[in-house]
Design a protein around this motif. Structure first.
Motif, mmCIF file in Angstrom:
data_model
loop_
_atom_site.group_PDB
_atom_site.id
_atom_site.type_symbol
_atom_site.label_atom_id
_atom_site.label_comp_id
_atom_site.label_asym_id
_atom_site.label_seq_id
_atom_site.Cartn_x
_atom_site.Cartn_y
_atom_site.Cartn_z
ATOM 1 N N ALA A 29 0.769 -1.198 0.303
ATOM 2 C CA ALA A 29 0.144 -0.075 -0.080
ATOM 3 C C ALA A 29 1.040 1.310 0.113
ATOM 4 N N GLU A 30 1.959 1.251 0.697
ATOM 5 C CA GLU A 30 2.924 2.596 0.947
ATOM 6 C C GLU A 30 3.400 2.492 -0.530
ATOM 7 N N MET A 31 3.595 1.603 -1.396
ATOM 8 C CA MET A 31 4.083 1.572 -2.438
ATOM 9 C C MET A 31 3.226 1.819 -3.502
ATOM 10 N N GLY A 32 1.634 1.976 -3.219
ATOM 11 C CA GLY A 32 0.911 2.513 -4.434
ATOM 12 C C GLY A 32 0.182 1.369 -4.757
ATOM 13 N N TRP A 33 0.395 0.054 -4.227
ATOM 14 C CA TRP A 33 -0.557 -0.968 -4.806
ATOM 15 C C TRP A 33 -1.904 -1.036 -3.908
ATOM 16 N N ARG A 34 -2.742 -1.349 -4.800
ATOM 17 C CA ARG A 34 -4.248 -1.494 -4.205
ATOM 18 C C ARG A 34 -4.228 -2.817 -3.246
ATOM 19 N N PRO A 35 -5.275 -2.979 -2.364
ATOM 20 C CA PRO A 35 -5.325 -3.976 -1.157
ATOM 21 C C PRO A 35 -5.294 -5.172 -1.957
ATOM 22 N N GLN A 36 -4.497 -6.306 -1.680
ATOM 23 C CA GLN A 36 -4.372 -7.519 -2.312
ATOM 24 C C GLN A 36 -5.199 -8.419 -1.521
ATOM 25 N N LYS A 37 -5.603 -9.849 -2.226
ATOM 26 C CA LYS A 37 -6.479 -10.671 -1.495
ATOM 27 C C LYS A 37 -5.620 -11.792 -0.822
ATOM 28 N N GLU A 38 -6.328 -12.471 0.376
ATOM 29 C CA GLU A 38 -5.765 -12.955 1.237
ATOM 30 C C GLU A 38 -4.746 -14.205 0.581
ATOM 31 N N ASP A 39 -5.302 -14.913 -0.345
ATOM 32 C CA ASP A 39 -4.923 -15.952 -1.245
ATOM 33 C C ASP A 39 -3.438 -15.455 -1.868
ATOM 34 N N PHE A 40 -3.298 -14.074 -2.116
ATOM 35 C CA PHE A 40 -2.169 -13.731 -2.992
ATOM 36 C C PHE A 40 -1.081 -13.473 -1.685
ATOM 37 N N LEU A 41 -1.468 -12.811 -0.351
ATOM 38 C CA LEU A 41 -0.682 -12.525 0.516
ATOM 39 C C LEU A 41 -0.066 -13.731 1.321
ATOM 40 N N ARG A 42 -1.025 -14.830 1.106
ATOM 41 C CA ARG A 42 -0.294 -15.964 2.061
ATOM 42 C C ARG A 42 0.835 -16.533 1.271
ATOM 43 N N GLN A 43 1.042 -16.129 0.031
ATOM 44 C CA GLN A 43 2.341 -16.607 -0.488
ATOM 45 C C GLN A 43 3.379 -16.253 0.096
ATOM 46 N N PHE A 44 3.636 -15.170 0.904
ATOM 47 C CA PHE A 44 4.933 -14.700 1.435
ATOM 48 C C PHE A 44 5.289 -15.226 2.615
ATOM 49 N N LYS A 66 13.122 -1.880 -1.280
ATOM 50 C CA LYS A 66 12.382 -0.866 -0.595
ATOM 51 C C LYS A 66 11.173 -1.693 0.157
ATOM 52 N N ALA A 67 10.428 -2.372 -0.673
ATOM 53 C CA ALA A 67 9.323 -3.133 0.015
ATOM 54 C C ALA A 67 9.661 -3.858 1.294
ATOM 55 N N ILE A 68 10.762 -4.424 1.138
ATOM 56 C CA ILE A 68 11.189 -5.160 2.297
ATOM 57 C C ILE A 68 11.461 -4.426 3.666
ATOM 58 N N LYS A 69 12.026 -2.901 3.352
ATOM 59 C CA LYS A 69 12.195 -2.058 4.445
ATOM 60 C C LYS A 69 10.940 -1.736 4.963
#
Length: 456
Positions: A29-44, A66-69
């Motif tokens: 979100a801080e990098m300008g992405w729209r909110p992601q679905k849970e299935d996508f986020l779980r991959q992390f 930058k995203a990791i920071k």
């Protein structure tokens, strides 16, 4: 048999998913992405962050950094606190750590991993904790470092436990077997496709599998057998002591405790008291969370056998006696004053007089006193010998009570003689041991109240 167990953290020990996905959502979100679905986020959950942001978000290395920071800002502030243990993980670690060496091998930053382990109270189970320090970009690097920190054990004795393909592939790269934790964040079939040797559908099955691989189940059976043997031996000790004290006046309801408090138990008292405490724990607090509170070791069982042998074959009086060759003895021709000096120096009030290795009498301060009274204070000089006091050496001539017992006299009998008040309201002062309990035989040993009762 496995002696070293390497555990992934995210999705294996702790359900860190909520904290991770929330922190990824924040970074994107801080990098300008729209909110992601849970299935996508779980991959992390599980893989190294650099890989995840590059592979799942199409970022180049600079953008991913930058995203990791941003991710870590959020995760360190709030995300890592959302990392509960999976149910029964603490039990698994407690049981396994008693028979194997445990290690955490995670792609999470090492300081963050240690913080989570500390927060959840499980850091104590792990000998080694290895995470990413910026120089370990893959799980294989992490596992390799963990193996080196463990002293490079034989790879056949090591197994990796993780919930993602990265854990399984890293283990294969390092030549060790792996267990796939299917209750974590793996997609269906992911762990099997990666080549996991074992699959655990839940923590309970993981515990059973780890216990089996460690050989702990076999040791558990050995412990159960030892526990039963210990209880059987203890029951025999109890029965023997109940018989022993059946007709005696007792101070305690427990025959074992009665014996412990008895002077006769001195040679085995400490061992029996330890066994008594162990038995009480086994009888009254047998299990905690399904596990035995205490399992007697083999040395403890051996000690209880020794106690039982001691109880079944009561000690002889001579075992407690000062042996004849160590008793201060005097002969009829020795000078009275010299003997009295020796007695004063050694703190003796009476000594046996021997002639031709046979009992001749007892010399004591009372012998001298009666001799002087008889002779009105005269007749004692530096040359006076013991035999000149012969009329005052016989056992029956003494105010003190002396007795003779045979070499096979039991300790308990001798003890009773010392405890019993006899003629002239006097207890027995000394018991002499000869072969058949006769005064005209060689002296084999001597007992005083101190030797038996611990008193003068």
């Amino acid at each position: 048999m496995k002696k070293y167990f390497l555990f992934d953290l995210d999705g294996t020990l702790c359900d860190t998913g909520p904290g991770i996905t929330e922190s990824v959502q924040y970074a994107l979100a801080e990098m300008g992405w729209r909110p992601q679905k849970e299935d996508f986020l779980r991959q992390f959950v599980g893989p190294p962050l650099m890989n995840s942001f590059r592979d799942f978000c199409g970022m180049d290395e600079s953008t991913a950094a930058k995203a990791i920071k941003l991710y870590r800002e959020r995760y360190n502030a709030a995300g890592l606190y959302k990392s509960p243990l999976y149910p029964n993980i603490d039990r698994l670690l407690s049981r396994l750590s008693s028979c194997a060496t445990l290690c955490v091998a995670t792609s999470k930053r090492e300081e963050g991993a240690r913080k989570i382990l500390g927060l959840r109270g499980i850091e104590k189970y792990f000998t080694v904790v290895v995470g990413d320090d910026g120089t370990r970009p893959t799980k294989a690097h992490v596992i390799d470092k963990a193996l080196r920190d463990l002293g490079d054990p034989p790879i056949s004795e090591v197994v990796m436990i993780g919930d993602r393909s990265y854990d399984i592939e890293g283990a294969k790269y390092c030549g060790i077997e792996s267990i796939g934790a299917a209750y974590g964040y793996a997609r269906p079939g992911e762990l099997e496709s990666a080549g996991a040797e074992y699959i655990a559908e839940d923590v309970a099955s993981l515990e059973r599998l780890c216990v089996a691989l460690s050989g702990a189940k076999e040791r558990d059976r050995e412990g159960q057998d030892r526990s039963q043997l210990f209880l059987d031996l203890y029951k025999q000790v109890e029965d023997e002591l109940e018989d022993k004290f059946r007709n005696s006046r007792r101070h305690y309801s427990s025959a074992v405790y009665e014996f412990i408090k008895d002077y006769e138990s001195a040679p085995v008292r400490d061992k029996l008291d330890i066994c008594r405490h162990i038995r009480n724990l086994m009888a009254h607090s047998a299990n905690m969370d399904g596990e035995p509170v205490v399992v007697p070791s083999q040395p403890v069982v051996d000690a209880l056998r020794e106690v039982l042998d001691f109880v079944k074959k009561p000690p002889l009086a001579i075992d407690y006696a000062t042996r004849g060759d160590r008793v201060l003895k005097v002969g009829p021709n020795q000078k009275v004053l010299r003997v009295m000096e020796l007695m004063e120096k050694n703190g003796y009030s009476h000594v046996p007089v021997m002639k031709d290795d046979r009992f001749y009498g007892v010399f004591s301060s009372g012998s001298v006193m009666r001799y002087l009274l008889k002779n009105r204070g005269r007749g004692l000089n530096p040359d006076t010998t013991i035999k000149e006091l012969r009329g005052y050496l016989a056992v029956e001539e003494h105010v003190e009570n002396y007795e003779f017992v045979p070499a096979d006299a039991a300790y308990i009998y001798v003890r009773s003689r010392f405890e019993q008040v006899r003629a002239r309201n006097k207890r027995v002062s000394v018991i002499f041991i000869t072969r058949d309990g006769k005064p005209d035989q060689p002296l084999l040993g001597m007992l005083t109240p101190w030797d038996v009762l611990g008193e003068n």
